[in-house]
Write an enzyme that holds these catalytic residues in place. Structure first.
Site, PDB file in Angstrom:
ATOM      1  N   HIS A  78       0.824  -1.215   0.000  1.00 58.04           N
ATOM      2  CA  HIS A  78       0.000   0.000   0.000  1.00 58.04           C
ATOM      3  C   HIS A  78       0.858   1.264   0.000  1.00 58.04           C
ATOM      4  CE1 HIS A  78      -3.005  -2.968   0.953  1.00 58.04           C
ATOM      5  NE2 HIS A  78      -2.396  -3.239   2.088  1.00 58.04           N
ATOM      6  N   CYS A  79       1.907   1.248  -0.793  1.00 55.11           N
ATOM      7  CA  CYS A  79       2.832   2.391  -0.908  1.00 55.11           C
ATOM      8  C   CYS A  79       3.478   2.740   0.437  1.00 55.11           C
ATOM      9  CB  CYS A  79       2.137   3.610  -1.497  1.00 55.11           C
ATOM     10  SG  CYS A  79       1.460   3.329  -3.129  1.00 55.11           S
TER      11      CYS A  79
END
Length: 195
Positions: A152-153
């Site tokens: 998720h980055c």
């Protein structure tokens, strides 16, 4: 934007129920005027000569070529949709779903919720003992349940917690408690398969 006194501000349409690939970029006029265009194409120039190119006035200076007209119109409709319901009503609905889901998820053996901030929004990231987030996602997908999996980055954060990633469920105005119940059933089944 004036009250925030920010130099730049950007947001994506898909975060407001709009289409992907379009959004908004706000910038202070003085900064935008001092910047060169990053892309060439129609509308972004006033005049082109062999000796010199004169760029167009703002905002056209940064709008090279044919804009994404259809998605911008759809984005406007999405903004009207959010406005018609009201942000506070949406927030309350998402908060209700968040609290309900968190309560139900905590009953699943081996499931650990990652992040329990007091003022969190309608998103829950979690891991399950001895299960890779990707496997959880695939098993849920097979039941028609959509979750996000991976870093998720935020890979440095995942590394800090020594986890390969998380599964993440998020809630919106169109979600229901019934869907959360289906998520719980799917996760209970996944725990049995993966353990």
């Amino acid at each position: 934007m004036v009250d925030m006194d920010c130099d730049f501000f950007a947001f994506s349409a898909h975060k407001l129920y709009g289409p992907t690939g379009v959004g908004v970029l706000y910038g202070k006029k003085v900064l935008l005027e001092s910047m060169p265009p990053f892309q060439g194409g129609g509308e972004m120039i006033k005049e082109v000569k062999f000796e010199k190119t004169t760029f167009n006035d703002l905002p056209y200076k940064f709008e090279a070529g044919t804009p994404n007209i259809a998605d911008v119109i759809a984005f406007r409709s999405a903004l009207h949709f959010v406005h018609s319901i009201g942000k506070e009503k949406i927030r309350k609905h998402e908060q209700d779903l968040l609290e309900y889901a968190q309560h139900e998820l905590e009953k699943i053996p081996g499931l650990q919720i990652i992040g329990k901030a007091k003022e969190k929004v309608g998103v829950i990231s979690f891991i399950i003992d001895k299960a890779h987030p990707q496997d959880i996602g695939i098993l849920l997908d097979n039941r028609g349940i959509a979750v996000r999996t991976g870093h998720h980055c935020a890979q440095p954060l995942m590394d800090r917690f020594c986890i390969p990633g998380t599964a993440r469920v998020s809630f919106a105005v169109y979600n229901t408690r019934f869907e959360i119940d289906e998520l719980i059933k799917g996760l209970m089944r996944a725990v049995k398969i993966l353990s």
